[in-house]
Design an enzyme around this catalytic site. Sequence first.
Site, PDB file in Angstrom:
ATOM      1  N   SER A   1    -121.284  13.261 -58.780  1.00  0.00           N
ATOM      2  CA  SER A   1    -121.923  13.304 -57.460  1.00  0.00           C
ATOM      3  C   SER A   1    -123.084  14.298 -57.401  1.00  0.00           C
ATOM      4  O   SER A   1    -122.946  15.451 -57.838  1.00  0.00           O
ATOM      5  CB  SER A   1    -120.854  13.724 -56.442  1.00  0.00           C
ATOM      6  OG  SER A   1    -121.452  14.310 -55.311  1.00  0.00           O
ATOM      7  N   GLY A   2    -124.181  13.859 -56.811  1.00  0.00           N
ATOM      8  CA  GLY A   2    -125.320  14.758 -56.629  1.00  0.00           C
ATOM      9  C   GLY A   2    -124.975  15.884 -55.673  1.00  0.00           C
ATOM     10  O   GLY A   2    -125.336  17.047 -55.902  1.00  0.00           O
ATOM     11  N   LEU A   3    -124.267  15.524 -54.595  1.00  0.00           N
ATOM     12  CA  LEU A   3    -123.869  16.543 -53.626  1.00  0.00           C
ATOM     13  C   LEU A   3    -122.983  17.599 -54.295  1.00  0.00           C
ATOM     14  O   LEU A   3    -123.208  18.805 -54.144  1.00  0.00           O
ATOM     15  CB  LEU A   3    -123.107  15.870 -52.472  1.00  0.00           C
ATOM     16  CG  LEU A   3    -122.423  16.825 -51.486  1.00  0.00           C
ATOM     17  CD1 LEU A   3    -123.457  17.635 -50.716  1.00  0.00           C
ATOM     18  CD2 LEU A   3    -121.523  16.058 -50.521  1.00  0.00           C
TER      19      LEU A   3
ATOM     20  N   ASP B   1    -128.425  19.577 -51.668  1.00  0.00           N
ATOM     21  CA  ASP B   1    -128.477  18.231 -52.251  1.00  0.00           C
ATOM     22  C   ASP B   1    -129.849  17.621 -51.950  1.00  0.00           C
ATOM     23  O   ASP B   1    -129.957  16.575 -51.320  1.00  0.00           O
ATOM     24  CB  ASP B   1    -127.339  17.397 -51.635  1.00  0.00           C
ATOM     25  CG  ASP B   1    -127.199  16.035 -52.284  1.00  0.00           C
ATOM     26  OD1 ASP B   1    -127.775  15.833 -53.373  1.00  0.00           O
ATOM     27  OD2 ASP B   1    -126.517  15.182 -51.696  1.00  0.00           O
TER      28      ASP B   1
ATOM     29  N   ASP C   1    -124.699   9.853 -60.108  1.00  0.00           N
ATOM     30  CA  ASP C   1    -125.455   9.719 -58.863  1.00  0.00           C
ATOM     31  C   ASP C   1    -126.857  10.242 -59.177  1.00  0.00           C
ATOM     32  O   ASP C   1    -127.100  11.444 -59.152  1.00  0.00           O
ATOM     33  CB  ASP C   1    -124.754  10.569 -57.796  1.00  0.00           C
ATOM     34  CG  ASP C   1    -125.570  10.700 -56.528  1.00  0.00           C
ATOM     35  OD1 ASP C   1    -126.618  10.029 -56.415  1.00  0.00           O
ATOM     36  OD2 ASP C   1    -125.135  11.466 -55.654  1.00  0.00           O
TER      37      ASP C   1
ATOM     38  N   ASP D   1    -129.656  10.038 -57.611  1.00  0.00           N
ATOM     39  CA  ASP D   1    -130.565  10.184 -56.458  1.00  0.00           C
ATOM     40  C   ASP D   1    -131.627   9.076 -56.481  1.00  0.00           C
ATOM     41  O   ASP D   1    -131.274   7.911 -56.519  1.00  0.00           O
ATOM     42  CB  ASP D   1    -131.182  11.600 -56.462  1.00  0.00           C
ATOM     43  CG  ASP D   1    -130.125  12.670 -56.182  1.00  0.00           C
ATOM     44  OD1 ASP D   1    -129.050  12.304 -55.669  1.00  0.00           O
ATOM     45  OD2 ASP D   1    -130.359  13.853 -56.486  1.00  0.00           O
TER      46      ASP D   1
ATOM     47  N   GLU E   1    -130.872   5.435 -55.420  1.00  0.00           N
ATOM     48  CA  GLU E   1    -130.914   5.056 -54.010  1.00  0.00           C
ATOM     49  C   GLU E   1    -132.352   4.848 -53.572  1.00  0.00           C
ATOM     50  O   GLU E   1    -133.271   5.504 -54.083  1.00  0.00           O
ATOM     51  CB  GLU E   1    -130.210   6.125 -53.162  1.00  0.00           C
ATOM     52  CG  GLU E   1    -130.834   7.504 -53.221  1.00  0.00           C
ATOM     53  CD  GLU E   1    -129.880   8.604 -52.727  1.00  0.00           C
ATOM     54  OE1 GLU E   1    -128.793   8.765 -53.318  1.00  0.00           O
ATOM     55  OE2 GLU E   1    -130.243   9.313 -51.772  1.00  0.00           O
TER      56      GLU E   1
ATOM     57  N   LYS F   1    -134.999  13.684 -52.248  1.00  0.00           N
ATOM     58  CA  LYS F   1    -134.093  13.042 -51.295  1.00  0.00           C
ATOM     59  C   LYS F   1    -133.348  14.091 -50.455  1.00  0.00           C
ATOM     60  O   LYS F   1    -133.351  15.295 -50.766  1.00  0.00           O
ATOM     61  CB  LYS F   1    -133.099  12.118 -51.996  1.00  0.00           C
ATOM     62  CG  LYS F   1    -132.282  12.694 -53.134  1.00  0.00           C
ATOM     63  CD  LYS F   1    -131.208  13.703 -52.757  1.00  0.00           C
ATOM     64  CE  LYS F   1    -130.170  13.192 -51.818  1.00  0.00           C
ATOM     65  NZ  LYS F   1    -129.028  12.569 -52.514  1.00  0.00           N
TER      66      LYS F   1
ATOM     67  N   ASN G   1    -129.413  14.467 -48.434  1.00  0.00           N
ATOM     68  CA  ASN G   1    -128.106  13.818 -48.359  1.00  0.00           C
ATOM     69  C   ASN G   1    -128.057  12.884 -47.153  1.00  0.00           C
ATOM     70  O   ASN G   1    -128.547  13.211 -46.068  1.00  0.00           O
ATOM     71  CB  ASN G   1    -127.007  14.882 -48.266  1.00  0.00           C
ATOM     72  CG  ASN G   1    -125.633  14.247 -48.344  1.00  0.00           C
ATOM     73  OD1 ASN G   1    -125.094  13.775 -47.340  1.00  0.00           O
ATOM     74  ND2 ASN G   1    -125.075  14.212 -49.543  1.00  0.00           N
ATOM     75  N   SER G   2    -127.411  11.743 -47.344  1.00  0.00           N
ATOM     76  CA  SER G   2    -127.390  10.693 -46.311  1.00  0.00           C
ATOM     77  C   SER G   2    -126.726  11.144 -45.019  1.00  0.00           C
ATOM     78  O   SER G   2    -126.958  10.563 -43.958  1.00  0.00           O
ATOM     79  CB  SER G   2    -126.647   9.472 -46.855  1.00  0.00           C
ATOM     80  OG  SER G   2    -127.262   9.037 -48.030  1.00  0.00           O
TER      81      SER G   2
ATOM     82  N   ARG H   1    -128.513   1.518 -54.800  1.00  0.00           N
ATOM     83  CA  ARG H   1    -127.879   1.954 -53.549  1.00  0.00           C
ATOM     84  C   ARG H   1    -128.815   1.673 -52.387  1.00  0.00           C
ATOM     85  O   ARG H   1    -129.965   2.125 -52.384  1.00  0.00           O
ATOM     86  CB  ARG H   1    -127.548   3.433 -53.659  1.00  0.00           C
ATOM     87  CG  ARG H   1    -127.213   4.117 -52.360  1.00  0.00           C
ATOM     88  CD  ARG H   1    -126.564   5.444 -52.675  1.00  0.00           C
ATOM     89  NE  ARG H   1    -126.662   6.398 -51.594  1.00  0.00           N
ATOM     90  CZ  ARG H   1    -126.171   7.620 -51.652  1.00  0.00           C
ATOM     91  NH1 ARG H   1    -125.570   8.045 -52.747  1.00  0.00           N
ATOM     92  NH2 ARG H   1    -126.284   8.437 -50.627  1.00  0.00           N
TER      93      ARG H   1
ATOM     94  N   HIS I   1    -124.127   1.810 -48.420  1.00  0.00           N
ATOM     95  CA  HIS I   1    -123.630   3.066 -47.866  1.00  0.00           C
ATOM     96  C   HIS I   1    -123.631   3.015 -46.344  1.00  0.00           C
ATOM     97  O   HIS I   1    -124.491   2.361 -45.739  1.00  0.00           O
ATOM     98  CB  HIS I   1    -124.503   4.224 -48.353  1.00  0.00           C
ATOM     99  CG  HIS I   1    -123.793   5.542 -48.348  1.00  0.00           C
ATOM    100  ND1 HIS I   1    -122.444   5.678 -48.180  1.00  0.00           N
ATOM    101  CD2 HIS I   1    -124.265   6.818 -48.516  1.00  0.00           C
ATOM    102  CE1 HIS I   1    -122.105   6.944 -48.232  1.00  0.00           C
ATOM    103  NE2 HIS I   1    -123.196   7.660 -48.433  1.00  0.00           N
TER     104      HIS I   1
HETATM  105  C1  SPV Z   1    -122.997  12.041 -53.465  1.00  0.00           C
HETATM  106  O1  SPV Z   1    -121.800  12.152 -53.737  1.00  0.00           O
HETATM  107  O2  SPV Z   1    -123.821  12.910 -53.746  1.00  0.00           O
HETATM  108  C2  SPV Z   1    -123.474  10.860 -52.753  1.00  0.00           C
HETATM  109  C3  SPV Z   1    -122.608  10.198 -51.826  1.00  0.00           C
HETATM  110  O3  SPV Z   1    -124.616  10.539 -52.921  1.00  0.00           O
HETATM  111  S1  SPV Z   1    -122.961  10.810 -50.283  1.00  0.00           S
HETATM  112  O4  SPV Z   1    -122.831  12.215 -50.287  1.00  0.00           O
HETATM  113  O5  SPV Z   1    -122.008  10.130 -49.439  1.00  0.00           O
HETATM  114  O6  SPV Z   1    -124.317  10.418 -49.942  1.00  0.00           O
HETATM  115 MG    MG Z   2    -125.780  11.900 -53.746  1.00  0.00          MG
END
Ligand code: SPV
Ligand code: MG
Length: 545
Positions: A49-51, A61, A88, A90, A117, A123, A125-126, A162, A193
């Site tokens: 995971s990027g986060l 992130d 992930d 990004d 994505e 980017k 975080n969503s 994504r 997502h």
């Molecule tokens: C991550 O885990 O970094 C993701 C998923 O991209 S989310 O945090 O839900 O965007």
């Molecule tokens: Mg991410």
Amino acid sequence: MALQADKVTKAGRLRRLLESPKLEFILEAHNGASARLVQQAGFKGIWASGLAMSAQFGVRDSNEASWTQVVDMLEFMSDATDIPILLDGDTGYGNFNNMRRLVSKLEQRDIAGVCIEDKQFPKTNSFIDGGKQALADPDEFCGKIKAGKDSQTDPDFCIVARVEALIAGWGMNEALNRAKAYAAAGADAILIHSKQSRPDEIIAFAGEWNESCPLVIVPTKYYSTPTDVFSKAGISLVIWANHMIRASIKAMENTSRQIFERESLTGIEDKIAGIDDIFKLQGADELLRAQERYLKKSGERRAIVLAASRGNNLYELTEDKPKTMLKIGGKPLLQRLVDEFKKQSINDITVVAGYKSEALDINGIELRMNDFHESTGELYSLACARDKFNNDMVIMYGDLLFRSYILRDLLDSEGEIVIVVDSLVDEVEIRSTPDYAYCNHPDDRSMFMQDVALRQVSEEKAPDLGNPSGRWTGMMKVKARGRKWLEDALEALKKQADFNQLTLPDLLNYLARQGKTVNVHYINGHWLDVNSVNDIDRAGDFTSG
Ligand code: SPV
Ligand code: MG
């Protein structure tokens, strides 16, 4: 079957997860240790995971960690595990060209796939102001997917596209159109997502999706949805995207706070992993086994110290401890010996104990017991350490003091069995058992490496052998063939009725009679065996080094 499965690359195994008819699950990890824990738990794949990775670095992130820092971390994660890792990625960290380079660097590290994505670099975080985020141009994004697919070398490497249209508030149609375009561009799966707390828009999207391209979801916000809902909707893969980093943050927060507030570790010890759990996670066992295999020569040198006797001439000084525990300059003789061994990188030290063995509280030694120390002698004690014999060992008495260079030079000397003989025979006061050594050449005091062999060690002067060449000090070194001679000699001498009384000189004499070459390394003083109270006084000379 199992063998065949093992041959499939990690990328192939990720592809199977995506294409399997059953709903599959992968869990987030953010470093080598968490990746291994995910594997140990039984998961078939890892979400890098990027986060979570940016969080463990302590940054946001928002592409604050560079892509090479991410790739470096992935290398640890990949090395630590056998299951496929989906990165992930990004936005792919740039345009189509950056994407190409990313894919090849990921494949070099055996990463199974990457998810990109359709947002813009850098980017966000969503779940942070998702509605305000700009999306990528779909054509440009399709070019990035194509470039990635064209640059992969393993046909099973997976590129997951994504779709962020629902996050950014662009609606279902935009989401479906984009997803279709990405699938047509070659994406191996579509990640759709959503930030809603209910799965409705995901279910609606899946209901409209009639492409063969598998669907992936991240139910972080709609976590309470039972997973059979996803199954029924035809979802292929669920990513539990951030639960390892969240678990560890909570645990570390509680632990640090408690230790700070209580200034004590007692309440925390049972709540955290043991040090052994860390070693297990790191695979420390494997390293120990490898050391056995590969470090034999340098790591195997051993010492065996004979220290079973009381030391009868020391009277009340040895009432509660063996002679080897007598303190010289505040430090027990045995500790001094151990220190000398360590200086020469000898860390495998065995002490044959008997009298008051409970007093031998020295760190870093192994004990072998001579339970019959009162009625037996040195050879019987030596035989008690028989299991520790190896092809590179020193054997010595436990009452010796010597300058460091003596042991160092003994270790450097040539010969299968080498004994240390002090050639200053007539220049020192002769004490109770001088152990005269008769050799084939006297000490010519040349610097080093004289080729001298032992003829006999004798408690009394033996005029028929001429002048003694020196005194046996009680130090010897044994190599591979010498070990065999020594073992054979012990076997033979055990059959003698007087075996229990035999000494190391008896063994040396037996070897010499058998025609075995016992080499002699001459020294000139600088050592002492502690046999009497007088000796303890003289021992002060050796405590300064
Ligand atoms: C991550 O885990 O970094 C993701 C998923 O991209 S989310 O945090 O839900 O965007
Ligand atoms: Mg991410």
